[in-house]
Design a protein around this motif. Structure first.
Motif, PDB file in Angstrom:
ATOM      1  N   GLY A 480       0.848  -1.296   0.039  1.00 19.33           N
ATOM      2  CA  GLY A 480       0.110  -0.038   0.138  1.00 19.33           C
ATOM      3  C   GLY A 480       0.944   1.454  -0.079  1.00 19.33           C
ATOM      4  N   GLN A 481       2.273   1.111  -0.087  1.00 21.06           N
ATOM      5  CA  GLN A 481       2.853   2.142  -0.238  1.00 21.06           C
ATOM      6  C   GLN A 481       2.663   3.272  -1.105  1.00 21.06           C
ATOM      7  OE1 GLN A 481       6.927   0.762   0.227  1.00 21.06           O
ATOM      8  NE2 GLN A 481       7.249   0.815  -1.888  1.00 21.06           N
ATOM      9  N   HIS A 483       0.076   4.690  -1.869  1.00 26.53           N
ATOM     10  CA  HIS A 483      -1.098   5.550  -1.332  1.00 26.53           C
ATOM     11  C   HIS A 483      -0.748   6.971  -1.331  1.00 26.53           C
ATOM     12  CE1 HIS A 483      -4.153   7.094   1.388  1.00 26.53           C
ATOM     13  NE2 HIS A 483      -4.808   5.879   0.892  1.00 26.53           N
ATOM     14  N   ARG A 609       0.686  -2.650   6.446  1.00 25.44           N
ATOM     15  CA  ARG A 609       0.050  -1.938   5.330  1.00 25.44           C
ATOM     16  C   ARG A 609       0.003  -0.615   5.579  1.00 25.44           C
ATOM     17  NH1 ARG A 609      -3.879  -4.837   7.814  1.00 25.44           N
ATOM     18  NH2 ARG A 609      -5.805  -3.608   7.929  1.00 25.44           N
ATOM     19  N   ILE A 610      -0.439  -0.122   4.458  1.00 28.94           N
ATOM     20  CA  ILE A 610      -0.840   1.345   4.547  1.00 28.94           C
ATOM     21  C   ILE A 610      -2.230   1.599   3.627  1.00 28.94           C
ATOM     22  CG2 ILE A 610      -0.226   3.745   3.497  1.00 28.94           C
ATOM     23  CD1 ILE A 610       2.715   2.916   3.699  1.00 28.94           C
ATOM     24  N   ASP A 611      -3.319   1.976   4.244  1.00 28.78           N
ATOM     25  CA  ASP A 611      -4.492   2.361   3.496  1.00 28.78           C
ATOM     26  C   ASP A 611      -5.193   3.648   4.023  1.00 28.78           C
ATOM     27  OD1 ASP A 611      -5.572   1.648   5.859  1.00 28.78           O
ATOM     28  OD2 ASP A 611      -6.069  -0.243   5.463  1.00 28.78           O
ATOM     29  N   ASP A 612      -6.414   3.617   3.515  1.00 30.94           N
ATOM     30  CA  ASP A 612      -7.026   4.895   3.897  1.00 30.94           C
ATOM     31  C   ASP A 612      -7.057   5.140   5.384  1.00 30.94           C
ATOM     32  OD1 ASP A 612      -7.556   5.655   1.110  1.00 30.94           O
ATOM     33  OD2 ASP A 612      -9.598   4.837   1.067  1.00 30.94           O
ATOM     34  N   HIS A 616      -0.724   0.591   9.235  1.00 32.31           N
ATOM     35  CA  HIS A 616      -1.041  -0.539  10.072  1.00 32.31           C
ATOM     36  C   HIS A 616       0.506  -1.164  10.699  1.00 32.31           C
ATOM     37  CE1 HIS A 616      -5.218  -0.503   9.350  1.00 32.31           C
ATOM     38  NE2 HIS A 616      -4.883   0.102   8.247  1.00 32.31           N
ATOM     39  N   CYS A 626      -3.371   0.871  14.416  1.00 30.95           N
ATOM     40  CA  CYS A 626      -3.292   1.417  13.197  1.00 30.95           C
ATOM     41  C   CYS A 626      -2.994   2.761  13.568  1.00 30.95           C
ATOM     42  CB  CYS A 626      -4.728   1.435  12.315  1.00 30.95           C
ATOM     43  SG  CYS A 626      -5.012   2.411  11.193  1.00 30.95           S
ATOM     44  N   GLU A 628      -3.632   6.219  12.762  1.00 29.59           N
ATOM     45  CA  GLU A 628      -4.310   7.127  11.918  1.00 29.59           C
ATOM     46  C   GLU A 628      -3.680   8.693  11.676  1.00 29.59           C
ATOM     47  OE1 GLU A 628      -8.150   7.514  13.922  1.00 29.59           O
ATOM     48  OE2 GLU A 628      -8.221   5.322  14.148  1.00 29.59           O
TER      49      GLU A 628
END
Ligand code: FAD
Ligand code: NAP
Ligand code: SF4
Length: 683
Positions: A480-481, A483, A609-612, A616, A626, A628
């Motif tokens: 997810g990098q 993002h 991982r990285i997400d919206d 994490h 996570c 934020e």
């Protein structure tokens, strides 16, 4: 003669029996060369080069008056006529070069790094593993006799004077405060008793050496310890030292165990001269001020304002032995400025290595790293104008080679263009100013915005090709990098991409720390200005009372770093202390500064991982979390940039690799500049 731009610096100072030609003192610095007999020719060359550079008066590194007082088991001492002969060869060479030199007498007391140390009381220091033995009254007398004998021998060895080291928490300082002096005899208790030792040392030394010999006393003017001397005690001691026969009082700032930075690059220029100023009305001896003065306009302003009679600079003379001559010739832009990084000087000394200088690898290596005219003029290509390429190109051109220096960027400097944006590292701008002028003076042909490839090098026919292409950031391969919230340190520091309020920084190396420092402060637009950081802000941050109402200038105060601009979490996978690999003498400052700005440091992390939602992570074996955050900044280390070097190899074109392009692991500008200079010196 051109009109002097710095008239106060070049006003002679008459001490009655000798006149110093200017107001610049090269302060005492331990180089490590003093400690080994076979290094004295090198030490002599080092001082001679600085004497030729025009400095008014030099002070040697600390020389012990007896074995117990030496800093380390084999550290230098002056206790007999045989040892004095070695010193004499050096003082004669300095005098032949037109210089003047004093020897510093330093008794380490409880700071000695050996088991035979002595001190007023048997109280171990927080920075040494040995508990000192408390001196008997006879023992105290013996130490004073050692100081006096040492001073007499220094005169015999041809020195122009001595400096009595009375500050930085060494033996004499240890007598002055109850924290380290719990004696109940005539050497302890009241301040009158506690200050008896330095006063007796100066009084008896003056009697022994006669009137026409310089005695500098280095007075601890602000201990920056909660139980340090009060301002009244500082004044009382200063007056007694004058009365006892000193010629000059030099300013000492802090003890080695003080937890306020005193000389690091984040200390504003000339930050401590107000302390010297405070004493000026109470004594009539010439006063020397010191700490973080590195350019002529700063020194001139300090002298013109009346803060002091003389300026002491130590590390700036490692960076540039010709500092004074360049200032006298009104050519300050040619000064190779000390950026106060400590990386090659103090850090080396604390690692038992010979000191040098990040921006001048010849410092204390004058006999070995010689820049001679080239035997045959060659055409040299240098690819990359970062620190390594700049050092190589200008050194090669100074030797007479025809040099073309390429960079794909619009300006020289490579990664220094990012380093200088970090609050507290504004001085790095000076190195780029220095090289800009060196390029002009040495006749290097500079071609910016030129990405070099094999065909360009083939067309132009160079005799030597030097690849100084630096590094590329390491790809941490986190799912997810790609993002939109993910940025690199280059995006943040160089391209100035906007960053949100909540940030995670991946990688707690030198760059991760610097990026965090950058993020918690408000960004300053434009080119960083090393004259900008204000002493008032610095002292508020570190809890120093400029009125010196409390003891040691810090009693009853609290550090106040203000509100951070962003909430930052700094992460690493290792379980060791974040920032453990930072500089020996400066790492604690970076760690304390980020802690005070509320940066949360997490070790033992793995990136899931990285997400919206954010970043994490798993912490240790079990905990997952996570973070934020609005942005994630990757500072996961660097790899050598070898694309061009590999292509040259395929085309059978030989090249030299230097700096990050050679080895990226543990790369710093010290290695980059050293490697570039040494390669160019032998081309
Ligand atoms: P670089 O500085 O990376 O320069 C390489 C140059 O080559 C670049 O200008 C690039 O544009 C050019 N180039 C690459 N390929 C080509 C090509 N094909 N054609 C033309 N040009 C090309 N070090 C310290 O010692 N102390 C510090 O306090 C410190 N702080 C730092 C803080 C930050 C934020 C950063 C990012 C770095 C810091 N460093 C510090 C590291 C230091 O800046 C580097 O070690 C040093 O810059 C490496 O020098 P170099 O010449 O090898 O490479
Ligand atoms: P660095 O000091 O090697 O730090 C790299 C960081 O990235 C480490 O914290 C490492 O910690 C982490 N990392 C490594 N591989 C990773 C991966 N695959 N995924 C995630 N994280 C990873 O390098 P740097 O910070 O980029 O600095 C580059 C050079 O510049 C350094 O050698 C340094 O000397 C120099 N520099 C010096 C100063 C100074 O003040 N003297 C300041 C800035 C830079 P973990 O492996 O534990 O996660
Ligand atoms: Fe100054 Fe850094 Fe050189 Fe030391 S190594 S003299 S601090 S520039």
């Amino acid at each position: 003669m051109p009109e002097l731009r710095y008239p106060h610096i070049f006003k002679p100072l008459d001490l009655g029996f000798v006149t110093l030609p200017n107001r610049v003192l090269m302060g005492s610095m331990h180089t490590g060369l003093e400690d080994r007999l076979w290094n004295w020719p090198r030490l002599t060359a080092y001082f001679v080069e600085r004497a030729r550079g025009g400095v008014g008066l030099m002070v040697t590194g600390g020389i012990a008056p007896n074995r117990r007082g030496s800093l380390a088991p084999l550290a230098s001492k002056l206790t007999n006529r045989w040892e004095a002969m070695r010193h004499r060869r050096m003082t004669e060479a300095v005098h032949e070069a037109g210089g003047r030199i004093c020897m510093q007498i330093l008794h380490a007391g409880r700071y000695a790094y050996h088991p035979f140390s002595v001190a007023p009381s048997a109280i171990q220091s927080p920075i040494t593993p040995f508990k000192p033995r408390a001196l008997s009254e006879q023992g105290v007398e013996a130490q004073i006799r050692s100081f006096v004998r040492c001073a007499r021998l220094a005169r015999h060895a041809g020195y122009d004077g001595i400096e009595v080291m009375g500050s930085e928490g060494y033996f004499i300082n240890q007598f002055l405060v109850p924290r380290t002096n719990q004696r109940s005899d005539r050497w302890g208790g009241s301040f009158e008793n506690r200050m008896r030792l330095p006063v007796e040392i100066v009084r008896r030394t003056r009697e022994a050496v006669g009137e026409d010999f310089i005695i500098i006393y280095r007075l601890s003017m602000i201990d920056m310890l909660a139980d340090g001397n009060s301002w009244d005690e500082v004044v009382t001691l200063g007056q007694a030292i004058e009365e006892a026969g000193a010629s000059i009082i030099n300013t000492g700032i802090g003890w080695h165990e003080t937890r306020v930075p005193t000389i690091a690059t984040s200390v504003p220029r000339a930050a401590f001269t107000w302390v010297t100023r405070k004493l000026r009305d109470s004594v009539s001896l010439p006063l020397v001020t010191s700490n973080r003065i590195n350019m002529p306009h700063t020194a001139e302003a300090v002298l013109a304002s009346g803060d002091a009679d003389m300026i002491s600079m130590a590390r700036p003379f490692l960076a540039d032995p010709d500092w004074v001559n360049k200032a006298a010739a009104n050519r300050p832009e040619e000064i190779n400025t000390c950026i106060a990084c400590n990386q090659a000087c103090l850090d080396h000394v604390f690692q038992n290595k010979v000191a040098s200088c990040l921006v001048n690898p010849r410092a204390a290596h004058e006999t070995e790293l010689v820049i001679r005219p080239a035997e045959h003029r060659k055409r040299v290509a240098v690819v990359g104008a970062g620190p390594a390429g700049l050092a190589a190109a200008t050194t090669a051109a100074r030797r007479g080679h025809e040099v073309v220096l390429f960079d794909q960027a619009e300006r020289i400097g490579g990664q220094f263009n990012m380093a200088m944006r970090v609050p507290g590292k504004e001085e790095f701008v000076e190195t780029l100013r220095y090289f800009t002028h060196q390029i002009e003076i040495t006749g290097v042909e500079l071609r910016l915005q030129t990405t070099v490839d094999v065909s360009l090098l083939q067309q132009e026919k160079f005799d030597e090709v030097i690849i100084a292409a630096g590094v590329t950031p390491r790809d941490p391969r986190i799912p997810g990098q790609d993002h939109a919230s993910v940025l690199s340190y280059i995006d943040v520091l160089l391209h100035r991409k906007p960053v949100g309020r909540r940030v995670a920084v991946i990688g707690a190396g030198g760059i991760g720390f610097d990026v965090s420092e950058f993020l918690v402060h408000a960004d300053v637009p434009g080119t960083p200005d090393p004259d900008q950081p204000r002493p008032e802000d610095f002292f508020r941050q570190w809890g120093v009372d400029m009125d010196m109402n409390g003891r040691g200038g810090v009693e009853g105060t609290q550090p106040d770093f203000g509100q951070p601009q962003r909430e930052v979490t700094l992460l690493q996978r290792k379980t060791t202390k974040p920032g453990a690999g930072l500089g020996k003498t400066t790492g604690w400052i970076h760690r304390a500064s980020l802690k005070n700005m509320g940066v949360n440091m997490l070790g033992g992390v793995s990136y899931e991982r990285i997400d919206d939602a954010g970043l994490h992570v798993r912490i240790g074996e079990k905990e997952t979390r996570c973070l934020e955050v609005d942005n994630i900044i990757i500072c996961a280390g660097q790899l050598p940039r070898r694309d061009l070097a590999d292509a040259l190899k395929s085309a059978d074109i030989e090249c030299h690799l230097i700096g990050g392009a050679d080895v990226a692991a543990e790369l710093d500008a010290k290695r980059a500049i050293d490697q570039g200079t040494r390669l160019a010196a032998r081309l």
